[in-house]
Design a protein around this motif. Structure first.
Motif, mmCIF file in Angstrom:
data_model
loop_
_atom_site.group_PDB
_atom_site.id
_atom_site.type_symbol
_atom_site.label_atom_id
_atom_site.label_comp_id
_atom_site.label_asym_id
_atom_site.label_seq_id
_atom_site.Cartn_x
_atom_site.Cartn_y
_atom_site.Cartn_z
ATOM 1 N N ALA A 1 -9.647 59.721 22.057
ATOM 2 C CA ALA A 1 -10.140 59.241 20.769
ATOM 3 C C ALA A 1 -10.038 60.335 19.697
ATOM 4 N N LYS A 2 -10.337 61.578 20.085
ATOM 5 C CA LYS A 2 -10.283 62.678 19.131
ATOM 6 C C LYS A 2 -8.899 62.808 18.515
ATOM 7 N N TYR A 3 -7.861 62.594 19.338
ATOM 8 C CA TYR A 3 -6.491 62.749 18.852
ATOM 9 C C TYR A 3 -5.828 61.417 18.519
ATOM 10 N N LYS A 4 -6.640 60.352 18.512
ATOM 11 C CA LYS A 4 -6.189 59.022 18.082
ATOM 12 C C LYS A 4 -5.040 58.480 18.935
ATOM 13 N N TYR A 5 -5.121 58.735 20.232
ATOM 14 C CA TYR A 5 -4.130 58.223 21.177
ATOM 15 C C TYR A 5 -4.604 56.884 21.753
ATOM 16 N N ALA A 6 -3.650 56.005 22.002
ATOM 17 C CA ALA A 6 -3.943 54.794 22.764
ATOM 18 C C ALA A 6 -4.149 55.189 24.222
ATOM 19 N N PHE A 7 -5.246 54.729 24.813
ATOM 20 C CA PHE A 7 -5.525 55.030 26.216
ATOM 21 C C PHE A 7 -5.516 53.717 26.991
ATOM 22 N N ILE A 8 -4.395 53.438 27.606
ATOM 23 C CA ILE A 8 -4.205 52.190 28.357
ATOM 24 C C ILE A 8 -4.458 52.521 29.822
ATOM 25 N N GLU A 9 -5.532 51.984 30.404
ATOM 26 C CA GLU A 9 -5.972 52.419 31.727
ATOM 27 C C GLU A 9 -5.978 51.269 32.732
ATOM 28 N N GLY A 10 -5.501 51.577 33.939
ATOM 29 C CA GLY A 10 -5.488 50.574 34.993
ATOM 30 C C GLY A 10 -6.748 50.557 35.815
ATOM 31 N N ALA A 11 -7.580 51.586 35.692
ATOM 32 C CA ALA A 11 -8.871 51.649 36.370
ATOM 33 C C ALA A 11 -9.854 52.303 35.418
ATOM 34 N N GLY A 12 -11.131 52.038 35.649
ATOM 35 C CA GLY A 12 -12.163 52.569 34.763
ATOM 36 C C GLY A 12 -12.875 51.449 34.035
ATOM 37 N N SER A 19 -19.409 52.262 26.472
ATOM 38 C CA SER A 19 -20.696 52.380 25.782
ATOM 39 C C SER A 19 -20.622 53.193 24.501
ATOM 40 N N ARG A 20 -19.549 53.988 24.328
ATOM 41 C CA ARG A 20 -19.418 54.804 23.113
ATOM 42 C C ARG A 20 -18.583 54.104 22.041
ATOM 43 N N PHE A 22 -15.462 53.288 21.648
ATOM 44 C CA PHE A 22 -14.143 53.739 21.222
ATOM 45 C C PHE A 22 -13.233 52.531 21.025
ATOM 46 N N THR A 23 -12.332 52.623 20.072
ATOM 47 C CA THR A 23 -11.439 51.495 19.777
ATOM 48 C C THR A 23 -10.015 51.723 20.278
ATOM 49 N N ASN A 24 -9.811 52.824 21.020
ATOM 50 C CA ASN A 24 -8.456 53.137 21.494
ATOM 51 C C ASN A 24 -8.281 52.905 22.995
ATOM 52 N N ILE A 25 -9.346 52.438 23.690
ATOM 53 C CA ILE A 25 -9.279 52.182 25.128
ATOM 54 C C ILE A 25 -8.863 50.734 25.369
ATOM 55 N N PHE A 26 -7.976 50.537 26.343
ATOM 56 C CA PHE A 26 -7.563 49.188 26.742
ATOM 57 C C PHE A 26 -7.557 49.126 28.263
ATOM 58 N N PHE A 27 -8.526 48.415 28.820
ATOM 59 C CA PHE A 27 -8.679 48.329 30.272
ATOM 60 C C PHE A 27 -7.795 47.195 30.793
ATOM 61 N N VAL A 28 -6.837 47.559 31.657
ATOM 62 C CA VAL A 28 -5.839 46.584 32.094
ATOM 63 C C VAL A 28 -6.204 46.032 33.473
ATOM 64 N N GLN A 29 -7.264 45.243 33.484
ATOM 65 C CA GLN A 29 -7.627 44.367 34.585
ATOM 66 C C GLN A 29 -8.164 43.086 33.943
ATOM 67 N N PRO A 30 -8.370 42.018 34.713
ATOM 68 C CA PRO A 30 -8.800 40.765 34.073
ATOM 69 C C PRO A 30 -10.176 40.827 33.419
ATOM 70 N N ALA A 31 -11.081 41.673 33.931
ATOM 71 C CA ALA A 31 -12.431 41.770 33.382
ATOM 72 C C ALA A 31 -13.014 43.126 33.751
ATOM 73 N N THR A 32 -14.136 43.483 33.137
ATOM 74 C CA THR A 32 -14.805 44.731 33.479
ATOM 75 C C THR A 32 -15.601 44.562 34.774
ATOM 76 N N ASP A 241 -11.243 42.917 23.583
ATOM 77 C CA ASP A 241 -12.141 42.854 22.437
ATOM 78 C C ASP A 241 -12.014 44.152 21.634
ATOM 79 N N SER A 242 -12.907 44.360 20.681
ATOM 80 C CA SER A 242 -12.761 45.479 19.744
ATOM 81 C C SER A 242 -12.912 46.840 20.400
ATOM 82 N N ILE A 243 -13.530 46.895 21.594
ATOM 83 C CA ILE A 243 -13.684 48.190 22.266
ATOM 84 C C ILE A 243 -12.925 48.226 23.597
#
Length: 282
Positions: A1-12, A19-20, A22-32, A241-243
Motif C-alpha cells: 500500500a505504501k508504494y501503491k502496488y496492486a497486491f493480488i493474493e491467492g492466500a490470506g 481490517s485496515r 487497504f484498497t490495493n489488496i485483491f484476494f483470489v478465492q471465492p470468499a474470505t 468489494d472496495s477493500i
C-alpha cells in the motif's frame, strides 16, 4: 500500500487482512475465510426442526484462517439457537487429541466443526473413533481436502466428513480443463492437484486480465480496473468489494463411498452429490 502496488493474493483470507481497509489488496478465492463454512451452516439450518442438531463443538488449531472460519460459523449457528457446548483452541504443535476428544464427547455435542490444517484433522478423527464418539456431522476446515494423505490415513473413516473448498479438480469453470492438463503434463506423477496450485494459477489469470484490460502494467490503472471488473478464473468468476474481499461462495464437499463429492451450494454447476446426514459411524 505504501508504494501503491496492486497486491493480488491467492492466500490470506482472514478478516484481519482487510481490517485496515487497504484498497490495493485483491484476494483470489471465492470468499474470505469467515465465509468458508457458510454452505455447511446453511445446510444445517435447512434441516427440518426435528433433525436439526441442538449443540456444537469447536476444537480448533490456533491459526488465523481456521479461527476466522470457525468463528464465522459459530456466530451464525448460535444465532439460530444451536448451543456451543465446547470450544478449545489448541497450538499448532498439538499431536495428542485424546483429551480433546474425551471432552468433546463429554459435552454431548451433536455436531463438530473442527478448525484443522492437516495432520491434526487426521488425529482428531482417530481420537473420536477410538472412544466411539459418533457425532451427527463433522465439518473440518482444510485437512480433508488433502485428499491423498487424508484417505490413506483414515480409510473408510473419511465417509460423512464435510469440508469446504474454493476449487475442485473437476471444476466446470472455463479454462479449468486446460489448467489441469498442463499441470499433469508438467507433473505427471501427481494425481490429485492441490487447491493451492489452482489459487496460484488464478492469481496469474487475474493479473493477466488486468494487464490486458488496461493495456498497461501501471499499478494505479490495474487497481482501478480490478475494482470495476470481475475476472474468470479456474475457481469461477471473481469480483471484489472496495477493500478486496471476493463476493462468491465456497463449495461444500463431503466424503461419500471414499470419494470427495461436491454437495453444495445447491445451484453450483460442480455439484455431483447430495449431503448425507447424519453421517455414518466411523
Amino acid at each position: 500500500a505504501k508504494y501503491k502496488y496492486a497486491f493480488i493474493e491467492g492466500a490470506g483470507g482472514s478478516p484481519s487482512v482487510f481490517s485496515r481497509n487497504f484498497t490495493n489488496i485483491f484476494f483470489v478465492q471465492p470468499a474470505t475465510a469467515d465465509h468458508q463454512a457458510d454452505p455447511f451452516v446453511q445446510y444445517i439450518l435447512s434441516l427440518p426442526a426435528n433433525q436439526r442438531p441442538a449443540s456444537a463443538a469447536y476444537p480448533q488449531q490456533d491459526d488465523p484462517f481456521v479461527s476466522a472460519t470457525e468463528n464465522g460459523a459459530q456466530a451464525t449457528l448460535e444465532a439460530a439457537g444451536i448451543k456451543t457446548v465446547y470450544k478449545q483452541v489448541y497450538p499448532p504443535t498439538q499431536t495428542d487429541f485424546s483429551s480433546i476428544a474425551a471432552a468433546v464427547k463429554a459435552s454431548g455435542a451433536e455436531i463438530v466443526l473442527g478448525g484443522t490444517i492437516g495432520n491434526d484433522s487426521i488425529s482428531q478423527v482417530q481420537a473420536y473413533a477410538s472412544i466411539n464418539y459418533q457425532p451427527k456431522a463433522v465439518y473440518m476446515t482444510s485437512g480433508p481436502s488433502t485428499i491423498g494423505p487424508f484417505k490413506q490415513a483414515l480409510g473408510s473413516k473419511v465417509n460423512g466428513i464435510f469440508t469446504g473448498d474454493g476449487w475442485v479438480q473437476t471444476s466446470k469453470a472455463p479454462g479449468n480443463d486446460k489448467f489441469v492438463a498442463e499441470f499433469h503434463a508438467m507433473f505427471p506423477k501427481v494425481t490429485d492437484i492441490g487447491t493451492e496450485s489452482a489459487e496460484g494459477y488464478s492469481v496469474g489469470q487475474v493479473l493477466q486480465a488486468a494487464v490486458l484490460g488496461t493495456q498497461s502494467i501501471d499499478n494505479t490503472k490495474i487497481i482501478a480496473w480490478l475494482h470495476a471488473n470481475k475476472v474468470q478464473t479456474v475457481q469461477g468468476l471473481i469480483g471484489w468489494d472496495s477493500i478486496g474481499r471476493p463476493n462468491g461462495s465456497f463449495l461444500l464437499e463431503q466424503y461419500q463411498n471414499d470419494q470427495l463429492l461436491v454437495v453444495g451450494p445447491a445451484n453450483d454447476p460442480n455439484k455431483n452429490g447430495d449431503p448425507v446426514y447424519p453421517k455414518p459411524n466411523w
